[in-house]
Scaffold this active site. Structure first.
Site, PDB file in Angstrom:
ATOM      1  N   ARG A 187       0.871  -1.175   0.000  1.00 29.81           N
ATOM      2  CA  ARG A 187       0.000   0.000   0.000  1.00 29.81           C
ATOM      3  C   ARG A 187       0.909   1.226   0.000  1.00 29.81           C
ATOM      4  NH1 ARG A 187      -3.019  -3.834   2.901  1.00 29.81           N
ATOM      5  NH2 ARG A 187      -5.178  -3.981   2.181  1.00 29.81           N
ATOM      6  N   ASP A 245     -10.633  -1.348  -4.368  1.00 26.01           N
ATOM      7  CA  ASP A 245     -11.030   0.006  -4.774  1.00 26.01           C
ATOM      8  C   ASP A 245      -9.872   1.002  -4.727  1.00 26.01           C
ATOM      9  OD1 ASP A 245     -10.904  -0.018  -2.023  1.00 26.01           O
ATOM     10  OD2 ASP A 245     -12.899   0.801  -1.693  1.00 26.01           O
ATOM     11  N   ASP A 260     -12.629 -10.297  -0.011  1.00 22.36           N
ATOM     12  CA  ASP A 260     -13.827  -9.800   0.666  1.00 22.36           C
ATOM     13  C   ASP A 260     -15.050  -9.719  -0.240  1.00 22.36           C
ATOM     14  OD1 ASP A 260     -12.277  -9.348   3.023  1.00 22.36           O
ATOM     15  OD2 ASP A 260     -11.550  -7.478   2.143  1.00 22.36           O
ATOM     16  N   GLY A 288     -13.464  -9.548   6.370  1.00 24.97           N
ATOM     17  CA  GLY A 288     -14.451  -9.059   5.404  1.00 24.97           C
ATOM     18  C   GLY A 288     -14.319  -7.580   5.110  1.00 24.97           C
ATOM     19  N   HIS A 304      -5.748 -13.780   8.912  1.00 29.78           N
ATOM     20  CA  HIS A 304      -5.186 -13.670   7.566  1.00 29.78           C
ATOM     21  C   HIS A 304      -4.931 -15.011   6.891  1.00 29.78           C
ATOM     22  CE1 HIS A 304      -4.562  -9.571   8.983  1.00 29.78           C
ATOM     23  NE2 HIS A 304      -4.344  -9.226   7.731  1.00 29.78           N
ATOM     24  N   ARG A 307      -6.475 -15.615   3.500  1.00 29.90           N
ATOM     25  CA  ARG A 307      -5.978 -14.982   2.275  1.00 29.90           C
ATOM     26  C   ARG A 307      -5.091 -15.910   1.458  1.00 29.90           C
ATOM     27  NH1 ARG A 307      -3.853  -8.872   3.417  1.00 29.90           N
ATOM     28  NH2 ARG A 307      -5.865  -7.859   3.740  1.00 29.90           N
TER      29      ARG A 307
END
Length: 358
Positions: free
Chosen positions: A75, A106, A130, A173, A258, A261
């Site tokens: 990120r 997003d 999610d 989520g 996690h 994932r």
């Protein structure tokens, strides 16, 4: 058809099983069309830092079955600044990258829009466990995460049955309850708590008490993460205490975290990722950009990213003044209808869960 010499691929935000399948499909489809492909390591951060490698048919061999992302993820707050964008654009020009396909959620799509607005055509592919992108019915990684949750909850049920316990399982989520809802139905949970539906604590506890009264030993209750606190206590902890106090059923908490994932992607995620990857390349070559590949009514189509982002904010109640400027009344009506469709679907499934989980 649009002419591209070289495109870049990046993955951003949380990793999701199936991202590698998308990378593979994009790479091989683009190379088949005579377009060079570059892998950007570490998302938008890697773009800024020029951490870029060439991708070939062989470099993407034997990754379709692997979880995570071979391009890594990150990120990047710097990318949101003008200085960060300037660095990213300079790298694109120096590397002769004509367009970018970005896989993520997003936040990833907002980055793709920024690149498009600065002259680098970009396309988004929804990769998030999610399934919280309102414009698409399915995101890459959701199906695998569901199966991982279900497998672990099936194992938890053995202990719940052996010790006559209720095990509350908290599932990730990011404010979206679909993982918890689908898993709860498939696991036969006695109760499900998700952000989209008001939770009836009294009813849930009474249901557990009634089940114990007729001889039910092991029970599974499902909670989505980030639910509102109850009397200043985290929801899952408070719910466990209420069950113990009201029903005298021994109650334990398990947070999957996690781990969901990871893991090898399911067939469905591999198929979805492969199809989205190919269609993303097709869209670029057909001259489209600033779109996100979406699955609706079992078909993959390109949806304008600005429309998708505004729709997402509308559904999540996060619209700000001016967010709908530039959209026609018809497009706004489409957004509202899409929001209502999603809410109604969740409501039906939630009611069904109470009808069949006793």
């Amino acid at each position: 058809m649009a002419k591209f010499r070289k495109i870049g691929i990046l993955t951003s935000g949380g990793d999701a099983p199936g991202m590698n399948a998308a990378i593979r499909a994009i790479t091989r489809k683009a190379l088949d069309e005579g377009v060079e492909v570059m892998g950007i390591l570490g998302g938008y951060s890697g773009l800024i830092k020029d951490r870029i490698i060439p991708l070939t048919p062989r470099s993407v061999s034997n990754i379709i079955e692997r979880g995570g992302t071979m391009l890594y993820s990150d990120r990047c707050a710097e990318f949101k600044t003008e200085a960060g964008m300037a660095k990213a654009l300079r790298v694109c020009h120096e590397q002769s990258i004509d367009a970018i396909i970005a896989i993520g959620g997003d936040g990833t799509f907002r980055g793709a829009t920024d690149l498009t607005n600065h002259g680098i055509p970009s396309i988004g592919i929804p990769g998030t466990i999610d399934n919280d992108i309102t414009a698409t019915e399915l995101t890459i990684g959701f199906d695998t995460a569901l199966n991982t949750c279900l497998r672990m909850i099936d194992d938890l049920r053995d202990t719940a049955e052996s010790h006559a316990r209720c095990i509350i399982t908290e599932i990730m989520g990011n404010g979206c309850g679909l993982l918890a809802l689908y898993t709860g139905i498939a696991a036969g949970a006695i109760s499900i708590a998700i952000p989209e539906i008001p939770f009836d604590l009294d009813y849930a506890c009474q249901k557990i008490a009634n089940a114990r009264a007729v001889g039910k030993r092991g029970m599974i209750a499902i909670c989505s993460e980030k639910l509102p606190e109850l009397d200043g206590v985290p929801f899952t902890d408070s719910y466990a205490a209420e069950i113990q106090q009201r029903t005298d059923v021994c109650t334990r908490i398990n947070r999957l975290g996690h781990i969901i994932r990871g893991g090898n992607p399911t067939l469905r995620d591999r198929m979805t990722a492969s199809q989205m990857g190919v269609e993303a390349v097709n869209s670029l070559l057909e001259g489209r950009s600033n779109v996100v590949m979406c699955v609706n009514e079992s078909r993959i189509s390109a949806v304008d990213i600005n429309f998708a982002l505004a729709l997402d904010r509308m559904y999540k109640g996060k619209l700000k003044d001016g967010d709908l400027e530039g959209f026609t009344s018809y497009q706004i009506a489409q957004m509202k209808a899409r929001c209502e469709f999603r809410r109604a679907k969740i409501a039906r499934l939630y009611q069904m869960s109470y009808d069949i989980c006793m």
